[in-house]
Design a protein around this motif. Sequence first.
Motif, PDB file in Angstrom:
ATOM      1  N   LYS A 102       0.963  -1.093   0.069  1.00  0.00           N
ATOM      2  CA  LYS A 102       0.130   0.052  -0.023  1.00  0.00           C
ATOM      3  C   LYS A 102       1.033   1.074  -0.011  1.00  0.00           C
ATOM      4  CE  LYS A 102      -3.863  -2.060   0.502  1.00  0.00           C
ATOM      5  NZ  LYS A 102      -4.921  -1.983  -0.572  1.00  0.00           N
ATOM      6  N   GLU A 105       2.339   1.762  -3.520  1.00  0.00           N
ATOM      7  CA  GLU A 105       1.206   2.243  -4.310  1.00  0.00           C
ATOM      8  C   GLU A 105       0.849   3.733  -4.122  1.00  0.00           C
ATOM      9  OE1 GLU A 105      -2.294  -0.085  -4.147  1.00  0.00           O
ATOM     10  OE2 GLU A 105      -1.322  -1.964  -4.853  1.00  0.00           O
ATOM     11  N   PHE A 106       1.036   4.188  -2.939  1.00  0.00           N
ATOM     12  CA  PHE A 106       0.665   5.438  -2.606  1.00  0.00           C
ATOM     13  C   PHE A 106       1.869   6.623  -3.046  1.00  0.00           C
ATOM     14  CE2 PHE A 106       1.414   9.014   0.510  1.00  0.00           C
ATOM     15  CZ  PHE A 106       0.200   9.768   0.420  1.00  0.00           C
ATOM     16  N   ALA A 108       3.997   5.726  -5.364  1.00  0.00           N
ATOM     17  CA  ALA A 108       3.830   5.700  -6.951  1.00  0.00           C
ATOM     18  C   ALA A 108       2.877   6.375  -7.234  1.00  0.00           C
ATOM     19  CB  ALA A 108       3.663   4.316  -7.405  1.00  0.00           C
ATOM     20  N   SER A 109       1.581   6.759  -6.668  1.00  0.00           N
ATOM     21  CA  SER A 109       0.464   7.669  -6.942  1.00  0.00           C
ATOM     22  C   SER A 109       0.850   9.307  -7.147  1.00  0.00           C
ATOM     23  CB  SER A 109      -0.724   7.227  -6.528  1.00  0.00           C
ATOM     24  OG  SER A 109      -0.675   7.774  -5.231  1.00  0.00           O
ATOM     25  N   LEU A 110       1.770   9.368  -6.143  1.00  0.00           N
ATOM     26  CA  LEU A 110       2.247  10.853  -5.839  1.00  0.00           C
ATOM     27  C   LEU A 110       3.335  11.195  -7.158  1.00  0.00           C
ATOM     28  CD1 LEU A 110       2.772  11.015  -2.213  1.00  0.00           C
ATOM     29  CD2 LEU A 110       0.832  11.677  -3.465  1.00  0.00           C
TER      30      LEU A 110
END
Length: 111
Positions: A102, A105-106, A108-110
């Motif tokens: 998680k 993923e967090f 990577a989304s930034l």
Amino acid sequence: MSKFIFKCFFLICFLFVGVLIGMQHANQGIVDMKGHEKESFTSPVGMKQDEDGNVEATFLGNEVESQTLSEKKEKLEEMKAFNAFSSIGKALAELIEGITGKLVEFFASLI
């Protein structure tokens, strides 16, 4: 200088004789501990193969029974051993893996 070399040579010879005496004393101690004066010491692990191709193994004089890996695996499955620490470790590993997934993923989304 020659006196020094003579003293060193004498000291080395004296110490060498001491080492030989110590080795003889240690050998006699081993023979005394064993209890008999048999010259050849037996190997702690022995393996023999008979004419049929079966392998017999001995460990410290005790015969070892040979079982195939599948028999051992079946025996372990029959026992259905439960290890609490193993199950706790697996659960903890899954929890940490989920949290790190998680977080990756967090981040990577930034980006």
